[in-house]
Structures are given as structure tokens and as C-alpha cells.
Design a protein around this motif. Sequence first.
Motif, PDB file in Angstrom:
ATOM      1  N   THR A 130      42.244  49.827  -1.402  1.00 45.84           N
ATOM      2  CA  THR A 130      40.830  50.294  -1.149  1.00 45.84           C
ATOM      3  C   THR A 130      39.580  49.567  -2.117  1.00 45.84           C
ATOM      4  O   THR A 130      38.688  49.301  -1.652  1.00 45.84           O
ATOM      5  CB  THR A 130      40.487  51.743  -0.912  1.00 45.84           C
ATOM      6  N   THR A 131      40.401  49.487  -3.423  1.00 49.34           N
ATOM      7  CA  THR A 131      39.636  48.828  -4.382  1.00 49.34           C
ATOM      8  C   THR A 131      39.385  47.395  -4.061  1.00 49.34           C
ATOM      9  O   THR A 131      38.334  46.935  -4.367  1.00 49.34           O
ATOM     10  CB  THR A 131      40.237  49.168  -5.856  1.00 49.34           C
ATOM     11  N   LEU A 132      40.481  46.880  -3.732  1.00 50.21           N
ATOM     12  CA  LEU A 132      40.475  45.217  -3.472  1.00 50.21           C
ATOM     13  C   LEU A 132      39.455  44.934  -2.217  1.00 50.21           C
ATOM     14  O   LEU A 132      38.635  44.003  -2.273  1.00 50.21           O
ATOM     15  CB  LEU A 132      42.064  44.751  -3.039  1.00 50.21           C
ATOM     16  N   ALA A 133      39.545  46.052  -1.255  1.00 51.77           N
ATOM     17  CA  ALA A 133      38.653  45.795  -0.206  1.00 51.77           C
ATOM     18  C   ALA A 133      37.211  45.894  -0.420  1.00 51.77           C
ATOM     19  O   ALA A 133      36.282  45.172  -0.129  1.00 51.77           O
ATOM     20  CB  ALA A 133      38.848  46.575   1.088  1.00 51.77           C
ATOM     21  N   SER A 134      36.960  46.750  -1.537  1.00 54.91           N
ATOM     22  CA  SER A 134      35.578  47.032  -2.013  1.00 54.91           C
ATOM     23  C   SER A 134      34.977  45.780  -2.768  1.00 54.91           C
ATOM     24  O   SER A 134      33.970  45.351  -2.687  1.00 54.91           O
ATOM     25  CB  SER A 134      35.547  48.315  -2.745  1.00 54.91           C
ATOM     26  N   THR A 135      36.040  45.104  -3.598  1.00 55.13           N
ATOM     27  CA  THR A 135      35.456  44.126  -4.448  1.00 55.13           C
ATOM     28  C   THR A 135      35.337  42.960  -3.536  1.00 55.13           C
ATOM     29  O   THR A 135      34.336  42.275  -3.981  1.00 55.13           O
ATOM     30  CB  THR A 135      36.804  43.952  -5.395  1.00 55.13           C
ATOM     31  N   LEU A 136      36.204  42.685  -2.542  1.00 61.27           N
ATOM     32  CA  LEU A 136      35.793  41.542  -1.772  1.00 61.27           C
ATOM     33  C   LEU A 136      34.508  41.642  -0.904  1.00 61.27           C
ATOM     34  O   LEU A 136      34.181  40.435  -0.759  1.00 61.27           O
ATOM     35  CB  LEU A 136      37.103  41.399  -0.908  1.00 61.27           C
ATOM     36  N   SER A 137      34.288  42.736  -0.542  1.00 63.52           N
ATOM     37  CA  SER A 137      33.046  42.830   0.091  1.00 63.52           C
ATOM     38  C   SER A 137      31.745  42.654  -0.744  1.00 63.52           C
ATOM     39  O   SER A 137      30.731  42.588   0.055  1.00 63.52           O
ATOM     40  CB  SER A 137      32.926  44.175   0.893  1.00 63.52           C
ATOM     41  N   SER A 138      32.135  42.807  -2.084  1.00 61.66           N
ATOM     42  CA  SER A 138      30.829  42.543  -3.045  1.00 61.66           C
ATOM     43  C   SER A 138      30.555  41.383  -3.278  1.00 61.66           C
ATOM     44  O   SER A 138      29.663  41.021  -3.899  1.00 61.66           O
ATOM     45  CB  SER A 138      31.285  43.341  -3.938  1.00 61.66           C
ATOM     46  N   LEU A 139      31.541  40.394  -2.928  1.00 58.46           N
ATOM     47  CA  LEU A 139      31.420  39.137  -3.335  1.00 58.46           C
ATOM     48  C   LEU A 139      30.255  38.319  -2.381  1.00 58.46           C
ATOM     49  O   LEU A 139      29.991  38.771  -1.534  1.00 58.46           O
ATOM     50  CB  LEU A 139      32.685  38.062  -3.148  1.00 58.46           C
ATOM     51  N   PRO A 140      29.676  37.218  -3.131  1.00 63.83           N
ATOM     52  CA  PRO A 140      28.353  36.782  -2.476  1.00 63.83           C
ATOM     53  C   PRO A 140      28.810  36.370  -1.056  1.00 63.83           C
ATOM     54  O   PRO A 140      29.887  35.399  -1.096  1.00 63.83           O
ATOM     55  CB  PRO A 140      27.986  35.615  -3.288  1.00 63.83           C
ATOM     56  N   ASN A 141      27.909  36.500  -0.167  1.00 61.95           N
ATOM     57  CA  ASN A 141      28.145  35.953   1.169  1.00 61.95           C
ATOM     58  C   ASN A 141      27.135  34.898   1.333  1.00 61.95           C
ATOM     59  O   ASN A 141      25.988  34.886   1.637  1.00 61.95           O
ATOM     60  CB  ASN A 141      27.588  37.147   2.116  1.00 61.95           C
TER      61      ASN A 141
ATOM     62  N   SER B  59      21.918  40.943 -16.670  1.00 64.66           N
ATOM     63  CA  SER B  59      22.364  42.539 -16.949  1.00 64.66           C
ATOM     64  C   SER B  59      22.682  43.057 -15.495  1.00 64.66           C
ATOM     65  O   SER B  59      23.764  43.630 -15.450  1.00 64.66           O
ATOM     66  CB  SER B  59      20.856  43.199 -17.364  1.00 64.66           C
ATOM     67  N   ALA B  60      22.014  42.538 -14.366  1.00 68.79           N
ATOM     68  CA  ALA B  60      22.622  42.840 -13.242  1.00 68.79           C
ATOM     69  C   ALA B  60      23.941  42.228 -12.750  1.00 68.79           C
ATOM     70  O   ALA B  60      25.111  43.050 -12.391  1.00 68.79           O
ATOM     71  CB  ALA B  60      21.644  42.631 -11.944  1.00 68.79           C
ATOM     72  N   THR B  61      24.341  41.178 -13.285  1.00 68.72           N
ATOM     73  CA  THR B  61      25.401  40.357 -13.210  1.00 68.72           C
ATOM     74  C   THR B  61      26.482  41.054 -13.845  1.00 68.72           C
ATOM     75  O   THR B  61      27.583  41.378 -13.054  1.00 68.72           O
ATOM     76  CB  THR B  61      25.258  38.882 -13.460  1.00 68.72           C
ATOM     77  N   HIS B  62      26.283  41.399 -14.957  1.00 68.49           N
ATOM     78  CA  HIS B  62      27.192  42.055 -15.934  1.00 68.49           C
ATOM     79  C   HIS B  62      27.666  43.487 -15.287  1.00 68.49           C
ATOM     80  O   HIS B  62      28.941  43.906 -15.335  1.00 68.49           O
ATOM     81  CB  HIS B  62      26.832  42.282 -17.460  1.00 68.49           C
ATOM     82  N   ALA B  63      26.621  44.051 -15.013  1.00 69.47           N
ATOM     83  CA  ALA B  63      26.960  45.417 -14.117  1.00 69.47           C
ATOM     84  C   ALA B  63      27.812  45.257 -12.906  1.00 69.47           C
ATOM     85  O   ALA B  63      28.814  46.179 -12.771  1.00 69.47           O
ATOM     86  CB  ALA B  63      25.589  46.245 -13.750  1.00 69.47           C
ATOM     87  N   HIS B  64      27.694  44.128 -12.147  1.00 73.76           N
ATOM     88  CA  HIS B  64      28.666  43.898 -10.786  1.00 73.76           C
ATOM     89  C   HIS B  64      30.046  43.732 -11.328  1.00 73.76           C
ATOM     90  O   HIS B  64      30.847  44.037 -10.809  1.00 73.76           O
ATOM     91  CB  HIS B  64      27.865  42.629 -10.281  1.00 73.76           C
TER      92      HIS B  64
ATOM     93  N   LEU C 229      31.413  44.900 -14.087  1.00 73.39           N
ATOM     94  CA  LEU C 229      32.049  45.959 -14.574  1.00 73.39           C
ATOM     95  C   LEU C 229      32.317  46.853 -13.235  1.00 73.39           C
ATOM     96  O   LEU C 229      33.322  47.552 -13.284  1.00 73.39           O
ATOM     97  CB  LEU C 229      31.361  46.807 -15.750  1.00 73.39           C
ATOM     98  N   GLN C 230      31.534  47.009 -12.554  1.00 70.82           N
ATOM     99  CA  GLN C 230      31.465  47.982 -11.414  1.00 70.82           C
ATOM    100  C   GLN C 230      32.530  47.545 -10.295  1.00 70.82           C
ATOM    101  O   GLN C 230      33.104  48.182  -9.630  1.00 70.82           O
ATOM    102  CB  GLN C 230      30.208  48.114 -10.986  1.00 70.82           C
ATOM    103  N   HIS C 231      32.404  46.113 -10.051  1.00 70.14           N
ATOM    104  CA  HIS C 231      33.083  45.597  -8.880  1.00 70.14           C
ATOM    105  C   HIS C 231      34.278  44.763  -9.068  1.00 70.14           C
ATOM    106  O   HIS C 231      35.388  44.699  -8.208  1.00 70.14           O
ATOM    107  CB  HIS C 231      32.350  44.897  -7.758  1.00 70.14           C
ATOM    108  N   ILE C 232      34.277  43.892 -10.455  1.00 73.05           N
ATOM    109  CA  ILE C 232      35.172  42.952 -10.495  1.00 73.05           C
ATOM    110  C   ILE C 232      36.362  43.620 -11.157  1.00 73.05           C
ATOM    111  O   ILE C 232      37.567  43.643 -10.993  1.00 73.05           O
ATOM    112  CB  ILE C 232      34.763  41.748 -11.256  1.00 73.05           C
ATOM    113  N   LEU C 233      35.952  44.503 -12.335  1.00 72.75           N
ATOM    114  CA  LEU C 233      37.093  44.986 -13.298  1.00 72.75           C
ATOM    115  C   LEU C 233      38.046  45.976 -12.565  1.00 72.75           C
ATOM    116  O   LEU C 233      39.313  45.800 -12.802  1.00 72.75           O
ATOM    117  CB  LEU C 233      36.270  45.629 -14.405  1.00 72.75           C
ATOM    118  N   PRO C 234      37.566  46.673 -11.662  1.00 69.96           N
ATOM    119  CA  PRO C 234      38.314  47.588 -11.181  1.00 69.96           C
ATOM    120  C   PRO C 234      39.526  46.871 -10.178  1.00 69.96           C
ATOM    121  O   PRO C 234      40.590  47.534  -9.848  1.00 69.96           O
ATOM    122  CB  PRO C 234      37.661  48.393 -10.155  1.00 69.96           C
TER     123      PRO C 234
END
Length: 566
Positions: free
Chosen positions: A43-54, A67-72, A74-79
Amino acid sequence: MARPSATAPTTDTEADFLLEAYTNLRHAVATTSSNTPILPSPTTLASTLSSLPNPDSPSYLLPLGPSATHAHLLQHILPALNHQSLSPRYLGFVTGGVLPIAEAADNLVSALDQNVQVHFPSSLPPPSSSSDPENPNPAWTHSASTAIEDAALRMLISLLQLDTQTATRGSSSGEEAGVVTDWPGRTFTTGATASNILGLACGREAVVNWRLAAAAAADGGGGGVGAGQVANKKIMTVAETGLLAAVHAAGIKSIQVLTSMGHSSVSKAASVLGLGHTSVKEVGAVREGEPWRLDLDLVERELARAEGEGVVSIVVVSAGEVNTGRFATNVLDMPKLRSLADRYGAWIHVDGAFGLFARALPKTDEFLSLHAHVAGLELADSIAADGHKLLNVPYDNGVFLCRDASILTQVFSNPNAAYLASPGDSNAILSPLNVGIENSRRFRALPVYAVLLSEGREGIAAMLRRMVLLAREIAAFVRDSEHYEWLPSEAASLESTYIVVLFRAKSPALNEVLADRINATGKIFVSGTKWDGRKAVRIAVGSWRADVERDAAVIKEVLTEVAEGQ
């Protein structure tokens, strides 16, 4: 969202951003629970992959801002990243963690972004006259990074006790050549794979050059050049004229690599260097049931046969076979192998990716067997090791040592690049770009330097001791279990265990899915492999976080639950 300013940030803004970013990162990492699964969930992997630039999105490659990039991140890549560095029970590969001091040093490396390529001696005069009347002729240097790298390599050589042994070199008569106190060809690499490429490249250069020198001497009626000696600079070399022309001139039909269950990177190195996968030949003690150990009688027969057939040889000693952790040599083997190599003009390279660090274990009775297996490795011509394994520094970090700096520079120097030359005296530190594959690379020596300085000989020995004792505790459990078979032999002594435990389930059905069942618990991570044509599981202990009592209890619990179907 407002677009970021087109102007460069001020120093204060940059510092504030980096401080806040690192604080947030460490908070996110620190809140990771010890019970968090080691691998990210589907589930985490799927969420991360969906957050990648389209690429089809109108906002694709529009600036998001720091700032927004670093938040991305931590929120999407790190997990979605595994916890190999955070968990003492990531056991699937020989993978170290990162000691805190190594992480701190690596942050400095990134912040200052040194390109460690050319050594400039600090005693050079300035490039132009100084306008400072108080200091009219100050000394200058480009960076201290090369000197610090050299200091780290010297510290490693001392830690591994490679600097005080007497070696017999370059003489078939066995005459003593003196006390070896240094490895003048030394550098950091991306890892043991790159170091193995360096080792085989130097070996290829040396064995061909020795034959070329002997052929030239024979044509001229002079004396020959023995193994261990560098070919006359006027003689054709592989580096200068290429492999095909050089072997033709030397009367060489092929180059072979003799090893015993060598790592796959040895075959990769052979391919990269034009030797080919089939040049790698097994000379292990198969009949004795120890295929990882060099059969020196077989090695001798192969070297003698090769000499008569126009074949030259490189011998690769596996100090730590990847599936079993066992060693290719014992205390009496290396002197004999050195003698054979000198007699037949062969090069000895040690692949000590993780096994070399057994030399840094405490010299106590519990580790006598391991010390015997790594005794004599200092007699080799070249050695490869990893820092990002048992030394627990960040990826990527490897070490390469070579007895003959002239062979190393002959292969890897940059010709016709005056702007990259390092001026100064002949005793100066060798410029890294002339002793390795890369011309440009990061300051990967600093985390090693920091760890060696912080932990010292005793601290590193204690860290390695915990790893080995945890592996032995697991091996004892597997050996005595009704559910599992300890490989390669249940009759082996526990003292033969280094950091790797190989086993399989006695139930054929369970064994087919054993690695998957273990990893599905999320509590530990192991890797699957094969032994004797059947599936097996491999546990490798490599983290500084290892705690014998705590981690052994968790591992035993998981193995019991999986075996009993709970």
C-alpha cells in the motif's frame, strides 16, 4: 501555490532551510518504531508511486520550491524506503547500517561537496603574488581532502594489520625481500565490485607485462624479469598498446582467473576487462566438501599447465564466500599460494568485501579460528574491501589496496591532461583520479575517517564481536532445531561461523516458501539463495545496532513461528 523567487536565496535563508530540513528528517526517522516493518508495504509503495510526477500533467516540471519538495520527500518518498540502516534485523544481504558519526561526516561531505580528484601539496607557492604585506608569500592548497583520505586509508591498513608483515616477493628462489610496511597503491572506490575490477585490471596488466619483459629479455639475450617485478617502461604494456596487441607480442593465448566460489562481481570484472566470463575457473576443494576453499594442489597443477600452454593467471582469494561466509584460505595456505604465484608469474587478488574485517576482531580464543582464516592475506598483490558493509559507513564506499603503485597508475592514469596534473615532489600523495576508475567523485573517505577516529581499534573490534556472536547464536539455534538444517554442514564448529548463517527448512514444502514466509512477518528480513541445487535462506549480520540477546530472541521467535505455522 506561489512560485519560488528567481533570485538566489540569502545565506541566512539557505542555512535556515537546511537546518529545518535536517531537523524534520531526523524527527521523521526517530519516530520510526522498532516494530515498524523493515520493508515498505504494498500500500505504501502504491501511494509513493502514484505521487511521482506524471509526464501528462500540466504541472510536470513546473518548479515546486524547496520547502514543498522536501515535504514531498518526507511524506511520500521516505515511507517507501526500506529500513536497512535503522534496523539491526535487516539480515538479507551483507549490509551495514550507518553509525551516527558516519552520518554526521557524510552530511559534511554533501554540504561542502568536495571533488576529490587531484592532490595539491600544501607547500606550493601561491599562483600569483600576494597583496598582503604581512604575508607576502603564503602557502596554499586546493583542499585537504586528499590528505585526509590518505590518512583514513593508512588507519584502515593499521586496523586490519596489513602493515607489519614480512613478505617474500618476486623471487622463485624464495629469497626474503624485506619487511613490507605500506600499500603505496591505495584508494577509495564505490565498493568491492569496483575494487575487484581494479584488482583484476592490475593483475591483467602485471601478468602480461611480466611475460612481455621476459620475451623482450629472451630476444635480447638478457636475463628474465621475475614475477613481482614491474616490467621495464620501454617494453610494450597493456595500458599503452591494448590487450590484444600485448598478449600477441607476449605469446599469451589467454588469461585465466582461478578462484573458489568467487563472488559474481569477479565474473563481471572479467567481462569488463575483456577476459570473459569463461576465464573464471573453479579450483575449490569440492572433493573435501568445502568448495569455497582453495585446493592448493589443484591451483598448482593449473598454474603449471597454464605455463606450458601460454596461459597467464590471476588467483582470486575469497575472504568471505557470499552464501556461507566461509574463507578460501587458512593460516598455512597464503605462504604456499604466494610461493606458487611467484614461481609461475601469477597475481594474487583478495576479495575481502566483508571477510577482511575478521582481521580486526579481538584476538581472543573465541575468534582464533577466524583469525587463522584471514592470516596471510597481507601477502597478496591487491585487496578489495567494502566500507559500507561491516564498517557501517554510508553507501557507496569501497577500498582498494595494491602492493605496486606503478602498476595501478600505469592502468588508471589520465594521459594528456595537463590541467589535471598534481605538481609537487615525487613523494606526494597520488591523485585519486590516477589510481581509480573515476575522475570525479565525492569525499567518501570522510565517514571512514570519522568512524575510525570515533570508535578506534577497540570500539570497532567490539562492534564486530557483537555481529559474530549474534550470527553464532542464530547458527546454534538452527543447528539444534527440529525444523531446520544448518548449512553447509551441521557437523561444523560454531567457531567457523563469521557473520553469515545459511540454512533451509527440513520440510520441502516449507522450504520452497521459507524466505517469503519469514519476510512476511515484517520483523526480520532475510534473502533466499540456493545451496547444492536446492533453495536455502541466508542471514547476514552486519549492523552496528546488533544486540545479541535482544535480536537473537526476535529471530528465534520468528523462525519458530514460521516453522510451526503460527
